[in-house]
Enzyme design. Structure first.
Site, mmCIF file in Angstrom:
data_model
loop_
_atom_site.group_PDB
_atom_site.id
_atom_site.type_symbol
_atom_site.label_atom_id
_atom_site.label_comp_id
_atom_site.label_asym_id
_atom_site.label_seq_id
_atom_site.Cartn_x
_atom_site.Cartn_y
_atom_site.Cartn_z
ATOM 1 N N PRO A 273 113.403 -31.991 31.912
ATOM 2 C CA PRO A 273 114.434 -32.330 30.921
ATOM 3 C C PRO A 273 115.860 -32.211 31.455
ATOM 4 O O PRO A 273 116.782 -32.709 30.828
ATOM 5 C CB PRO A 273 114.187 -31.316 29.796
ATOM 6 C CG PRO A 273 113.439 -30.204 30.420
ATOM 7 C CD PRO A 273 112.629 -30.810 31.528
ATOM 8 N N ASP B 262 119.466 -32.212 22.167
ATOM 9 C CA ASP B 262 119.721 -32.717 23.510
ATOM 10 C C ASP B 262 121.211 -32.597 23.847
ATOM 11 O O ASP B 262 122.057 -33.205 23.178
ATOM 12 C CB ASP B 262 119.275 -34.195 23.552
ATOM 13 C CG ASP B 262 119.540 -34.821 24.908
ATOM 14 O OD1 ASP B 262 119.734 -34.067 25.884
ATOM 15 O OD2 ASP B 262 119.551 -36.061 24.989
ATOM 16 N N GLU C 187 120.992 -26.005 23.275
ATOM 17 C CA GLU C 187 119.771 -25.785 24.054
ATOM 18 C C GLU C 187 118.706 -26.727 23.501
ATOM 19 O O GLU C 187 118.421 -26.712 22.308
ATOM 20 C CB GLU C 187 119.349 -24.315 23.912
ATOM 21 C CG GLU C 187 117.956 -23.982 24.407
ATOM 22 C CD GLU C 187 117.725 -24.266 25.877
ATOM 23 O OE1 GLU C 187 118.454 -23.702 26.724
ATOM 24 O OE2 GLU C 187 116.809 -25.073 26.183
ATOM 25 N N ASP D 117 124.557 -25.036 32.007
ATOM 26 C CA ASP D 117 123.646 -23.964 32.405
ATOM 27 C C ASP D 117 122.222 -24.492 32.272
ATOM 28 O O ASP D 117 121.427 -23.999 31.472
ATOM 29 C CB ASP D 117 123.901 -22.754 31.492
ATOM 30 C CG ASP D 117 123.057 -21.544 31.869
ATOM 31 O OD1 ASP D 117 122.349 -21.608 32.889
ATOM 32 O OD2 ASP D 117 123.104 -20.548 31.123
#
Lengths: 281, 281
Positions: B159, B134, B104, B152
């Site tokens: 982003p 990232d 995440e 997800d």
């Protein structure tokens, strides 16, 4: 201007409105046509969205074609409600159809739809016979049976409340021919206040008909976007192999007009998520 | 107070909000937790609904179980995004899973979810390894391959925009084991402004993977209520008989936790309405 329809607390749909094109308090309900910013004209009854010109194909294709293809030879069709004309339009695409009776209690709905949603209905079709009267009384005195009956009513409040009653579905059963098939709109599984009505309706169908099943469709302007419909019959299963053969053949020949319904959707729409099955338990 | 998210002109969702529980501008995006009147706590990112406590089961079950049951032996799983923890929770229900990496980019999302949606994630599970970095860079340097990769991410703006690029899916393909399976969220078919991104994504999958398909889920708090997801694999078809055998067995043993996903839904969700097929053409 924004139109709002809440279905869970203050959660629901909001639609950008350019102007009100039609607003009339009929003897039964308040009928309005609103010009939206991106959905064409939209009809509401007592503040609930009935259809928009842009998304109506989903509801009408799913309500009409599932029972119509299930029946081997649908010649006589009865539509209860459906005053906008969209369900009849889809029914009339079936070449075997000889006679359609549409029984709409409120002539205001038909008048508004004809004027402000001229492409939704097929009102000049000579096979279509429109009756402005109470659909429940009409069904009770049917003498010549129908092959398919479609219940295209509004929510179970106001004039449509009896369209969710067991007595009404008993009358429909009697009004159907020996291979008769029925469909009906049965609200959103996400609207908890309607769960008792949905459960009662499916229990009635289960008691009265040999086969009854729920199926689902994605309708963006209806509460939650998830809509349930009922299929019931005197013995035909909604996707046995003979039905699926008819669906494959029939959709191939009417393909250009179909924007939602196809053989995979016919079958897949009967798959019910766990929380929906729980409502019916 | 009302929260609004528009997806077509001024049409969209409106939700009743009791109060703002959390609001933070991270280096990547604005993360908020709103207490709703009927959906529990709801997370938004840059004004777009990510999940509510009440409806999150739909998205997480459908994003996780479809690829997880498709793989014959999913031991190593990679989740890109998914900071609320719901996808990992569903993945971790599969007993064969040994190791889950969740990447995440924004620790704010995890922190907000842990504090205000404590039942969504399963962050104390020793099989789960959370990395704040990232996801695109992470996938490019994978050395030990994964059996299942789940994307997800949020909408293809900000982003998450590169999560819709062909290069990213090439890296995912390389990071997958020989029977590897991938799933990804791919927006609503009713949001026309995303059609080019959806079409491009599925063309990329079609070019890179042996098998790629779209499937659908009803998510009431996402735009239009109709959500699309992608399935892609190195050869496994999403509902061949071996997969369906695993789904039937697996859902029987985890039945109590499943509120949406089941064998019929696994299969039926791949039925695409005509207008959705048109987007992919």
């Amino acid at each position: 201007m924004q139109f709002n329809e809440f279905y869970s607390g203050r959660t629901g749909l909001t639609v950008g409105i350019n102007k009100v094109l039609f607003s009339e308090e009929s003897p039964y309900q308040k009928v309005e046509i609103l010009e939206t910013d991106t959905w064409g004209n939209m009809m509401t009854i007592d503040g609930m969205v009935m259809l928009s010109e842009k998304d109506e194909f989903v509801y009408h294709e799913m309500l009409a074609h599932v029972p119509m293809f299930a029946h081997p030879k649908p010649r006589r069709v009865l539509i209860i409600g459906g005053g906008d004309g969209g369900t009849a339009r889809e029914v009339l695409r079936h070449p075997m159809v000889e006679h359609v009776d549409m029984v709409e209690i409120d002539e205001t709905v038909v008048r508004a739809a004809k004027q402000f949603m001229p492409d939704v209905g097929d009102f000049n079709n000579p096979k279509l016979h429109v009756h402005f009267e109470d659909g429940i009384a009409f069904v009770e005195r049917v003498s010549e049976p129908y092959d398919v009956i479609i219940i295209d009513g509004s929510d179970p409040v106001g004039p449509a409340v009896d369209l969710f009653s067991e007595n009404f579905y008993r009358s429909c059963y009697k009004a159907l021919s020996s291979q008769g098939v029925l469909s009906s709109q049965t609200e959103s599984p996400w609207v908890e206040s309607y769960h008792p009505a949905i459960r009662k309706l499916f229990r009635s169908l289960d008691t009265i008909f040999e086969v009854s099943r729920m199926y689902l469709a994605f309708i963006p302007l209806y509460p939650s976007g998830m809509w349930s419909l009922a299929f019931a019959s005197k013995g035909i299963h909604p996707h046995d192999s003979e039905v699926m053969d008819r669906v494959v053949k029939g959709t191939t020949s009417m393909d250009a007009s179909l924007q939602y319904y196809n053989p995979e959707v016919h079958q897949g729409s009967f798959a019910l998520p766990g929380f929906v099955r729980e409502i019916l338990r």
